[in-house]
Design a protein around this motif. Structure first.
Motif, PDB file in Angstrom:
ATOM      1  N   ILE A  21       0.827  -1.212   0.000  1.00  0.00           N
ATOM      2  CA  ILE A  21       0.000   0.000   0.000  1.00  0.00           C
ATOM      3  C   ILE A  21       0.858   1.257   0.000  1.00  0.00           C
ATOM      4  O   ILE A  21       1.746   1.418   0.849  1.00  0.00           O
ATOM      5  N   LEU A  23       0.560   4.937   0.875  1.00  0.00           N
ATOM      6  CA  LEU A  23      -0.376   5.658   1.738  1.00  0.00           C
ATOM      7  C   LEU A  23      -0.040   7.141   1.733  1.00  0.00           C
ATOM      8  O   LEU A  23       1.117   7.525   1.903  1.00  0.00           O
ATOM      9  N   ALA A  40       6.268   1.714  -4.095  1.00  0.00           N
ATOM     10  CA  ALA A  40       5.312   0.666  -3.699  1.00  0.00           C
ATOM     11  C   ALA A  40       5.137  -0.347  -4.824  1.00  0.00           C
ATOM     12  O   ALA A  40       5.076  -1.561  -4.588  1.00  0.00           O
ATOM     13  N   CYS A 109      -5.220   2.321  12.109  1.00  0.00           N
ATOM     14  CA  CYS A 109      -4.258   1.232  11.851  1.00  0.00           C
ATOM     15  C   CYS A 109      -4.902  -0.141  12.034  1.00  0.00           C
ATOM     16  O   CYS A 109      -4.656  -1.056  11.245  1.00  0.00           O
ATOM     17  N   LEU A 112      -6.943  -0.935   9.050  1.00  0.00           N
ATOM     18  CA  LEU A 112      -6.039  -1.212   7.930  1.00  0.00           C
ATOM     19  C   LEU A 112      -5.556  -2.675   7.995  1.00  0.00           C
ATOM     20  O   LEU A 112      -5.554  -3.393   7.000  1.00  0.00           O
ATOM     21  N   PRO A 118      -1.907  -5.570   4.876  1.00  0.00           N
ATOM     22  CA  PRO A 118      -0.935  -5.286   3.815  1.00  0.00           C
ATOM     23  C   PRO A 118       0.368  -6.061   3.992  1.00  0.00           C
ATOM     24  O   PRO A 118       0.776  -6.369   5.111  1.00  0.00           O
ATOM     25  N   GLU A 120       3.137  -4.723   2.947  1.00  0.00           N
ATOM     26  CA  GLU A 120       4.075  -3.642   3.248  1.00  0.00           C
ATOM     27  C   GLU A 120       3.355  -2.313   3.016  1.00  0.00           C
ATOM     28  O   GLU A 120       2.410  -2.244   2.220  1.00  0.00           O
ATOM     29  N   ILE A 121       3.814  -1.277   3.720  1.00  0.00           N
ATOM     30  CA  ILE A 121       3.264   0.063   3.499  1.00  0.00           C
ATOM     31  C   ILE A 121       4.410   1.002   3.124  1.00  0.00           C
ATOM     32  O   ILE A 121       5.482   0.955   3.742  1.00  0.00           O
ATOM     33  N   VAL A 123       5.227   5.112   2.550  1.00  0.00           N
ATOM     34  CA  VAL A 123       4.620   6.391   2.943  1.00  0.00           C
ATOM     35  C   VAL A 123       5.690   7.482   2.927  1.00  0.00           C
ATOM     36  O   VAL A 123       6.877   7.196   3.098  1.00  0.00           O
ATOM     37  N   VAL A 151       7.055  -1.076   7.264  1.00  0.00           N
ATOM     38  CA  VAL A 151       6.688   0.249   6.750  1.00  0.00           C
ATOM     39  C   VAL A 151       7.947   0.899   6.206  1.00  0.00           C
ATOM     40  O   VAL A 151       8.965   0.980   6.896  1.00  0.00           O
TER      41      VAL A 151
END
Length: 313
Positions: A21, A23, A40, A109, A112, A118, A120-121, A123, A151
C-alpha cells in the motif's frame, strides 16, 4: 490503459488483501507522491502482490474549517486519473468525513490491518493521520510493527536547484505567483484546470479571437490575472491556446473569468468539459485604450504561443 479498480472503503477493498500500500494524502499527485507510488509498485513486483494507493477524497480542512481549506490542485476525477497513469492496480479513495476525522490513529491502523492485512506500506515522511492528526510515521511504524508489517518511510523529494522539498504547499505558492514552468517541474506535468465551457459575452468572435469561457470549479487553485500560453485537451487531442485570466478591463462591467482562445480551431464546445494546461505566463492583463490595440497585443501573444509549441514539440 491500466485497469485500476476504485474502492471507497477499506471493507470494499478487502478483496485485495496482502497488497503493498502506498499511503498518503497525495494532493495534486506531484513528483514526490509519484515516487512513493512507484516505490510501492516495485515492492509489489518483488513480493508478487498487487499495489494499492490508499488516499482521501479531500483535504481534512474541507470538513474541519472549509474557509481555511487550501486551494485544490486537482478535482477528485483528476486525482484518480493521475494515480491511474502511474500504473497502480487499485485505488482506495476514502471520503473525507467527520467520522473519518474522529477516528483515532490506533483505530485507523487496526482497520487497515483487519481489512487489508498489507504485505508492506510505503509512505512519505510527513504523513499524518487520525484524530487531530495525532498519527505520524513513527506511530504508523509502531502499530504496523506489532502486526509484523514493514513500513518504508521515504524522505521527501528535493525540488531541483533548491533547498526545499517538493510539496503541494510550495506548488500552490508557485501557481499563485504565475510561475507555471516551476509548478510544472514539481508536478511532473503542467498544472491543469478541468472545467466546463459556459456561455460568455461572445464578444471575442467579433474581434477575430473567439474564446471559450470556462466555469472554474470552486476551491480550484488559479494563477493570477494575466495572459498565459496554454493547451486545451479536446477529445484526447491537445490544441495550442492562449488564456486570459481576469476582468477584461478594456470592456465595462466585467467579473473575473478564465477565457481561452484555441488557435486555428473552430467548433462549438459549449457545455463540454475540457482540460486546460498552463505552460507559461506571457504578460499582465492590461487595459487597452482601443480595441485595435487589444487585437494587436493578442496577435503578438498568438505568435508567442506558436513559438512556445514549435520549440516544445
Amino acid at each position: 490503459e491500466v485497469v485500476m479498480n476504485v474502492y471507497d472503503s477499506l471493507e470494499a477493498a478487502a478483496i485485495c488483501r496482502h497488497a503493498v500500500i502506498a499511503l498518503g494524502t497525495f494532493d495534486g499527485v506531484h513528483v514526490g507522491h509519484r515516487r512513493v507510488m512507484e516505490t510501492a509498485m516495485s515492492e509489489g513486483k518483488r513480493l508478487h502482490v498487487p499495489t494499492l494507493v490508499l488516499t482521501f477524497s479531500a483535504h481534512p480542512l474541507s470538513v474541519l474549517n472549509p474557509l481555511k481549506e487550501p486551494a485544490r490542485l486537482a478535482t477528485v476525477e483528476q486525482k484518480e486519473e493521475y494515480i491511474r497513469s502511474v500504473g497502480i492496480d487499485g485505488l482506495i479513495m476514502l471520503p473525507m468525513t467527520q467520522e473519518l476525522l474522529n477516528q483515532s490513529p490506533e483505530d485507523f491502523c487496526a482497520c487497515l490491518i483487519k481489512y487489508l492485512a498489507p504485505s508492506e506500506i510505503v509512505v512519505g515522511t510527513n504523513f499524518t493521520y487520525g484524530k487531530k492528526a495525532a498519527g505520524n510515521t513513527e506511530t504508523l511504524v509502531q502499530s504496523m510493527g506489532d502486526a509484523h508489517i514493514p513500513v518504508r518511510v521515504l524522505d521527501l523529494v528535493e525540488a531541483p536547484q533548491s533547498d526545499y522539498p517538493v510539496s503541494s504547499t510550495v506548488i500552490r505558492g508557485l501557481i499563485a505567483k504565475g510561475e507555471m514552468q516551476e509548478a510544472m517541474t514539481l508536478l511532473g506535468r503542467p498544472f491543469e484546470l478541468r472545467a466546463e465551457v459556459v456561455s460568455g459575452d461572445r464578444r471575442g468572435r467579433t474581434i477575430g479571437f473567439p474564446t471559450a469561457n470556462m466555469l472554474i470549479p470552486p476551491k480550484a487553485a488559479l494563477p493570477p490575472d494575466g495572459v498565459y500560453v496554454t493547451g486545451v485537451v479536446l477529445d484526447g487531442k491537445e490544441w495550442p491556446a492562449m488564456t486570459n485570466i481576469g476582468n477584461n478591463p478594456t470592456f465595462m462591467r466585467q467579473y473575473r473569468r478564465v477565457e481561452t482562445h484555441i488557435l486555428d480551431w473552430s467548433g462549438d464546445i459549449y457545455g463540454k468539459t475540457v482540460t486546460l494546461r498552463f505552460y507559461k505566463r506571457l504578460r499582465d492583463e492590461k487595459k487597452f485604450s482601443s480595441i485595435t490595440e487589444l487585437v494587436d497585443a493578442m496577435k503578438v501573444d498568438k505568435k508567442k504561443v506558436l513559438l512556445h509549441f514549435s520549440a516544445h514539440t
